[in-house]
Design an enzyme around this catalytic site. Structure first.
Site, PDB file in Angstrom:
ATOM      1  N   HIS A 167       0.842  -1.204   0.000  1.00 57.42           N
ATOM      2  CA  HIS A 167       0.000   0.000   0.000  1.00 57.42           C
ATOM      3  C   HIS A 167       0.873   1.247   0.000  1.00 57.42           C
ATOM      4  CE1 HIS A 167      -3.388   2.675   1.301  1.00 57.42           C
ATOM      5  NE2 HIS A 167      -2.365   3.328   1.860  1.00 57.42           N
ATOM      6  N   GLU A 168       1.833   1.305   0.900  1.00 58.71           N
ATOM      7  CA  GLU A 168       2.676   2.493   0.982  1.00 58.71           C
ATOM      8  C   GLU A 168       3.517   2.666  -0.275  1.00 58.71           C
ATOM      9  OE1 GLU A 168       2.049   4.661   3.032  1.00 58.71           O
ATOM     10  OE2 GLU A 168       0.861   3.456   4.407  1.00 58.71           O
TER      11      GLU A 168
ATOM     12  N   HIS B 142       1.832   4.401  -3.117  1.00 57.28           N
ATOM     13  CA  HIS B 142       1.783   5.858  -3.071  1.00 57.28           C
ATOM     14  C   HIS B 142       2.935   6.446  -3.876  1.00 57.28           C
ATOM     15  CE1 HIS B 142      -1.612   6.620  -0.569  1.00 57.28           C
ATOM     16  NE2 HIS B 142      -1.135   5.965   0.484  1.00 57.28           N
TER      17      HIS B 142
END
Length: 309
Positions: free
Chosen positions: A141-142, A145
């Site tokens: 998820h990170e 980004h």
């Protein structure tokens, strides 16, 4: 640690004992390093194609395209000893983030411990005593980004995902790319039953703590695993739920609308075609993107959190 659910979900530290996280520090760091590099290679391959030319993160610019010199600064136990006694303070717990400056400057991934020291389970803090670095979807998820903040940019290469809807789309993309990869690998099965693809299943000890419900909740489902919220109602979310999921606009909650939409699209078109369509749509995307009337992020360069702004 009798008050922790450490049987079904393995705890990796004791929030009542200073520096207890150090016992697993090397394993946690190696795991995070492995996941970061594995996802890097996945995103670089077709049909996603997040390569050096596209602005990905490389120590050495071997292709001659892109700027290079910007590997991910990976901090697998960031802030673990920021409070007295070798414990994390309130600003370094139950979360994770990644800040992404323009191409040529390294992004910073900060992975925190979970479960607030001094609180009980489940009343005070329902998260298991664990590390975000130990859960693949949290790391992926990170990292995503970084993908979205390198592809949706202005002429100066600075991310333009700084509107409410743009930020919500950023959170959705991060959830979607993470589970698209995990599902394809067989690590996040998704049958015809709704409510199986849960973000943060490990750190949340099998509860919907990071998101209000799983990613695979279709509109109209009556499954108890897709309860929705009082403001939005049960079942999968639609654009009409924007700003209502937790009672006010918030990028993580509103991102669930777009995330569920993309997961439904993947179910209809398949992983590879959807990967291509979603990624290619980012590249010509406008600054401060707004979802058309059916389905915004922090200023560029600021950390993009997993749970809260």
């Amino acid at each position: 640690m009798a008050d922790e659910p450490c049987t079904s979900f393995v705890c990796t530290w004791d929030p009542s004992v200073g520096r207890s996280w150090a016992a697993n520090r090397q394993r946690t760091a190696v795991n995070n390093f492995y996941l970061v590099n594995k996802f890097h290679d996945h995103l670089a391959k077709a049909p996603i194609g997040f390569t050096e030319a596209a602005g990905n993160f490389e120590l050495i610019n071997s292709s001659g395209k892109g700027k290079g010199g910007d590997p991910v600064i990976d901090e697998p136990l960031d802030g673990a000893s920021t409070a007295p006694g070798g414990l994390p303070d309130a600003g370094h717990i139950d979360n994770a983030n990644m800040s992404t400056p323009p191409d040529g400057q390294s992004p910073r991934m900060q992975m925190y411990l979970f479960h607030q020291p001094g609180t009980t389970y489940p009343d005070g803090d329902p998260f298991i005593a664990s590390a975000g670095s130990d859960e693949a979807d949290v790391v992926y998820h990170e990292y995503t980004h970084g993908l979205s903040n390198r592809l949706v940019v202005g002429p100066d290469g600075v991310s333009t995902l700084n509107s409410q809807q743009g930020g919500s789309m950023g959170e959705a993309w991060s959830d979607w790319y993470a589970f698209d990869f995990l599902n394809a690998q067989g690590y996040a099965p998704d049958t015809s039953a709704p409510g199986e693809v849960r973000v943060g299943d490990y750190v949340g000890a099998g509860q919907d703590l990071i998101r209000t419900q799983p990613l695979d909740c279709p509109v109209g489902t009556t499954s108890t695993k897709c309860p929705g919220t009082p403001g939005a109602g049960p079942g999968g979310y639609t654009y009409g739920d924007f700003g209502k999921i937790i009672g006010a606009p918030e990028v993580h909650a509103d991102g669930e609308i777009w995330g569920e939409t993309l997961w439904d699209l993947r179910g209809r078109l398949g992983s590879k075609l959807t990967e291509s369509l979603v990624t290619r749509a980012m590249e010509p995307g406008p600054g401060r993107p707004v979802v058309p009337r059916h389905a915004q992020r922090d200023p560029a360069g600021r950390p993009h959190d997993l749970l809260r702004p």
